[in-house]
Design a protein around this motif. Sequence first.
Motif, PDB file in Angstrom:
ATOM      1  N   ILE A   1      35.984  27.643  41.826  1.00  0.00           N
ATOM      2  CA  ILE A   1      36.910  28.760  41.673  1.00  0.00           C
ATOM      3  C   ILE A   1      36.302  29.790  40.719  1.00  0.00           C
ATOM      4  O   ILE A   1      35.954  29.474  39.583  1.00  0.00           O
ATOM      5  CB  ILE A   1      38.286  28.281  41.154  1.00  0.00           C
ATOM      6  N   VAL A   2      36.186  31.015  41.210  1.00  0.00           N
ATOM      7  CA  VAL A   2      35.598  32.101  40.435  1.00  0.00           C
ATOM      8  C   VAL A   2      36.661  33.186  40.276  1.00  0.00           C
ATOM      9  O   VAL A   2      37.172  33.710  41.256  1.00  0.00           O
ATOM     10  CB  VAL A   2      34.347  32.672  41.130  1.00  0.00           C
ATOM     11  N   LEU A   3      36.988  33.483  39.024  1.00  0.00           N
ATOM     12  CA  LEU A   3      38.002  34.486  38.699  1.00  0.00           C
ATOM     13  C   LEU A   3      37.398  35.566  37.822  1.00  0.00           C
ATOM     14  O   LEU A   3      36.462  35.311  37.069  1.00  0.00           O
ATOM     15  CB  LEU A   3      39.157  33.849  37.913  1.00  0.00           C
ATOM     16  N   GLY A   4      37.979  36.737  37.885  1.00  0.00           N
ATOM     17  CA  GLY A   4      37.608  37.807  36.975  1.00  0.00           C
ATOM     18  C   GLY A   4      38.688  37.958  35.928  1.00  0.00           C
ATOM     19  O   GLY A   4      39.870  37.946  36.243  1.00  0.00           O
ATOM     20  N   ILE A   5      38.274  38.053  34.689  1.00  0.00           N
ATOM     21  CA  ILE A   5      39.219  38.210  33.590  1.00  0.00           C
ATOM     22  C   ILE A   5      38.844  39.473  32.824  1.00  0.00           C
ATOM     23  O   ILE A   5      37.714  39.598  32.342  1.00  0.00           O
ATOM     24  CB  ILE A   5      39.171  36.995  32.639  1.00  0.00           C
ATOM     25  N   PRO A   6      39.770  40.420  32.737  1.00  0.00           N
ATOM     26  CA  PRO A   6      39.452  41.624  31.956  1.00  0.00           C
ATOM     27  C   PRO A   6      39.442  41.310  30.459  1.00  0.00           C
ATOM     28  O   PRO A   6      40.274  40.557  29.971  1.00  0.00           O
ATOM     29  CB  PRO A   6      40.573  42.596  32.318  1.00  0.00           C
ATOM     30  N   VAL A   7      38.473  41.864  29.766  1.00  0.00           N
ATOM     31  CA  VAL A   7      38.409  41.738  28.309  1.00  0.00           C
ATOM     32  C   VAL A   7      38.343  43.139  27.722  1.00  0.00           C
ATOM     33  O   VAL A   7      37.942  44.091  28.391  1.00  0.00           O
ATOM     34  CB  VAL A   7      37.204  40.889  27.828  1.00  0.00           C
TER      35      VAL A   7
ATOM     36  N   SER B   1      36.816  48.455  28.586  1.00  0.00           N
ATOM     37  CA  SER B   1      36.986  47.122  29.144  1.00  0.00           C
ATOM     38  C   SER B   1      35.771  46.663  29.934  1.00  0.00           C
ATOM     39  O   SER B   1      34.917  47.449  30.340  1.00  0.00           O
ATOM     40  CB  SER B   1      38.229  47.080  30.030  1.00  0.00           C
ATOM     41  N   ASN B   2      35.717  45.372  30.132  1.00  0.00           N
ATOM     42  CA  ASN B   2      34.680  44.727  30.925  1.00  0.00           C
ATOM     43  C   ASN B   2      35.347  43.573  31.662  1.00  0.00           C
ATOM     44  O   ASN B   2      36.393  43.075  31.241  1.00  0.00           O
ATOM     45  CB  ASN B   2      33.563  44.206  30.015  1.00  0.00           C
ATOM     46  N   ASN B   3      34.763  43.173  32.763  1.00  0.00           N
ATOM     47  CA  ASN B   3      35.234  41.988  33.469  1.00  0.00           C
ATOM     48  C   ASN B   3      34.340  40.814  33.120  1.00  0.00           C
ATOM     49  O   ASN B   3      33.117  40.920  33.182  1.00  0.00           O
ATOM     50  CB  ASN B   3      35.195  42.193  34.988  1.00  0.00           C
ATOM     51  N   VAL B   4      34.948  39.720  32.747  1.00  0.00           N
ATOM     52  CA  VAL B   4      34.233  38.479  32.490  1.00  0.00           C
ATOM     53  C   VAL B   4      34.461  37.588  33.701  1.00  0.00           C
ATOM     54  O   VAL B   4      35.574  37.507  34.221  1.00  0.00           O
ATOM     55  CB  VAL B   4      34.779  37.788  31.212  1.00  0.00           C
ATOM     56  N   VAL B   5      33.413  36.953  34.163  1.00  0.00           N
ATOM     57  CA  VAL B   5      33.527  36.078  35.323  1.00  0.00           C
ATOM     58  C   VAL B   5      33.679  34.640  34.842  1.00  0.00           C
ATOM     59  O   VAL B   5      32.833  34.129  34.120  1.00  0.00           O
ATOM     60  CB  VAL B   5      32.309  36.208  36.255  1.00  0.00           C
ATOM     61  N   LEU B   6      34.790  34.035  35.241  1.00  0.00           N
ATOM     62  CA  LEU B   6      35.092  32.653  34.871  1.00  0.00           C
ATOM     63  C   LEU B   6      34.876  31.777  36.090  1.00  0.00           C
ATOM     64  O   LEU B   6      35.540  31.933  37.113  1.00  0.00           O
ATOM     65  CB  LEU B   6      36.540  32.543  34.394  1.00  0.00           C
ATOM     66  N   ARG B   7      33.941  30.867  35.994  1.00  0.00           N
ATOM     67  CA  ARG B   7      33.645  29.939  37.094  1.00  0.00           C
ATOM     68  C   ARG B   7      33.970  28.532  36.635  1.00  0.00           C
ATOM     69  O   ARG B   7      33.438  28.057  35.632  1.00  0.00           O
ATOM     70  CB  ARG B   7      32.180  30.026  37.471  1.00  0.00           C
TER      71      ARG B   7
ATOM     72  N   GLN C   1      41.027  18.480  33.725  1.00  0.00           N
ATOM     73  CA  GLN C   1      40.812  19.817  34.261  1.00  0.00           C
ATOM     74  C   GLN C   1      41.005  20.873  33.181  1.00  0.00           C
ATOM     75  O   GLN C   1      40.298  21.865  33.144  1.00  0.00           O
ATOM     76  CB  GLN C   1      41.734  20.087  35.455  1.00  0.00           C
ATOM     77  N   LEU C   2      41.945  20.642  32.286  1.00  0.00           N
ATOM     78  CA  LEU C   2      42.164  21.553  31.165  1.00  0.00           C
ATOM     79  C   LEU C   2      40.911  21.635  30.296  1.00  0.00           C
ATOM     80  O   LEU C   2      40.497  22.731  29.878  1.00  0.00           O
ATOM     81  CB  LEU C   2      43.373  21.098  30.344  1.00  0.00           C
ATOM     82  N   GLU C   3      40.281  20.516  30.039  1.00  0.00           N
ATOM     83  CA  GLU C   3      39.041  20.498  29.258  1.00  0.00           C
ATOM     84  C   GLU C   3      37.938  21.262  29.984  1.00  0.00           C
ATOM     85  O   GLU C   3      37.179  22.011  29.366  1.00  0.00           O
ATOM     86  CB  GLU C   3      38.602  19.060  28.986  1.00  0.00           C
ATOM     87  N   ARG C   4      37.862  21.068  31.306  1.00  0.00           N
ATOM     88  CA  ARG C   4      36.863  21.770  32.112  1.00  0.00           C
ATOM     89  C   ARG C   4      37.099  23.286  32.052  1.00  0.00           C
ATOM     90  O   ARG C   4      36.166  24.064  31.890  1.00  0.00           O
ATOM     91  CB  ARG C   4      36.940  21.247  33.552  1.00  0.00           C
ATOM     92  N   THR C   5      38.361  23.693  32.185  1.00  0.00           N
ATOM     93  CA  THR C   5      38.701  25.120  32.120  1.00  0.00           C
ATOM     94  C   THR C   5      38.392  25.684  30.739  1.00  0.00           C
ATOM     95  O   THR C   5      37.820  26.776  30.622  1.00  0.00           O
ATOM     96  CB  THR C   5      40.188  25.345  32.470  1.00  0.00           C
ATOM     97  N   SER C   6      38.747  24.960  29.697  1.00  0.00           N
ATOM     98  CA  SER C   6      38.474  25.422  28.328  1.00  0.00           C
ATOM     99  C   SER C   6      36.986  25.627  28.105  1.00  0.00           C
ATOM    100  O   SER C   6      36.569  26.633  27.507  1.00  0.00           O
ATOM    101  CB  SER C   6      39.028  24.426  27.308  1.00  0.00           C
ATOM    102  N   ALA C   7      36.182  24.698  28.588  1.00  0.00           N
ATOM    103  CA  ALA C   7      34.731  24.810  28.435  1.00  0.00           C
ATOM    104  C   ALA C   7      34.199  26.011  29.214  1.00  0.00           C
ATOM    105  O   ALA C   7      33.375  26.788  28.699  1.00  0.00           O
ATOM    106  CB  ALA C   7      34.051  23.528  28.899  1.00  0.00           C
ATOM    107  N   SER C   8      34.673  26.191  30.446  1.00  0.00           N
ATOM    108  CA  SER C   8      34.239  27.336  31.257  1.00  0.00           C
ATOM    109  C   SER C   8      34.646  28.651  30.617  1.00  0.00           C
ATOM    110  O   SER C   8      33.886  29.621  30.619  1.00  0.00           O
ATOM    111  CB  SER C   8      34.846  27.260  32.667  1.00  0.00           C
ATOM    112  N   LEU C   9      35.848  28.679  30.072  1.00  0.00           N
ATOM    113  CA  LEU C   9      36.347  29.894  29.423  1.00  0.00           C
ATOM    114  C   LEU C   9      35.511  30.224  28.186  1.00  0.00           C
ATOM    115  O   LEU C   9      35.171  31.392  27.948  1.00  0.00           O
ATOM    116  CB  LEU C   9      37.819  29.718  29.059  1.00  0.00           C
ATOM    117  N   ALA C  10      35.156  29.225  27.419  1.00  0.00           N
ATOM    118  CA  ALA C  10      34.326  29.448  26.227  1.00  0.00           C
ATOM    119  C   ALA C  10      32.968  30.032  26.612  1.00  0.00           C
ATOM    120  O   ALA C  10      32.475  30.973  25.970  1.00  0.00           O
ATOM    121  CB  ALA C  10      34.149  28.150  25.450  1.00  0.00           C
TER     122      ALA C  10
END
Length: 174
Positions: free
Chosen positions: A95-101, A116-122, A134-143
Motif C-alpha cells: 500500500i502506497v499513500l501520499g501524505i502532505p507535509v 508543502s511537499n508530499n511524502v510517500v508512505l509505503r 501491523q501498527l508497528e509496521r505502519t509506525s516504522a514506515s511512517l518514521a
Amino acid sequence: IANRQRAWLQTDAAKRQISEATELLRDATGLLELPADRPRPPKRSYGGARVSIDLPAHVSDALAQLAERANSSSATILLTVFQTLLARYTSQSDIVLGIPVSGRSAETESLIGPLSNNVVLRTRVVTDRAFVEQLERTSASLAVALSLQDVPFERLVDELDPQRSLSHTPIFQV
C-alpha cells in the motif's frame, strides 16, 4: 527558498536521502486498484468529496486507550486501519499513500505561503496478522517516510520515472 533547496539538493545528505527514497520506492509505482462503481476516466479530474464522521465518545476513548497501550498516536492507529481497509478492498499488500507535509523548517517558519511537499508512505500490509503487528509496521514506515520529507516529491517522480497516464497521479493515488 528555491535557491536554498537547489543548494541542499547538491549536498551529500540530500543525495543519500534521494537514493534511499528512490530505493524504497523503486518497484512501488504500480496503480492501487480500488474497486470503482464506474470506469476510471481517461483524463483525471480534480473533483472530490468530503465525508465527515463523528466518532462516538466511547470509540474515541477506546482509540485513545489503545494508542496509550501501544505507545502510538490515534492518528497512526487510524492510518493503520485505513491501510488495512485499502489492502482488503484492493487485495494488494503493498500500500502506497501520499501524505502532505508542511515543508517548513525553522528557517522557513516566518515565510508566508504554501511550502508543502508530499511524502510517500509505503507499507506492506499483512491482514492475517495481529493489528498491533501491523501498527508497528505502519509506525516504522511512517518514521522512514518522514525522515525523507525534505526530498521534493517532483524529484522522486523524476528519479523513479514511472509510466505516466493522464488518468492518475504518479507513484500514489490515495
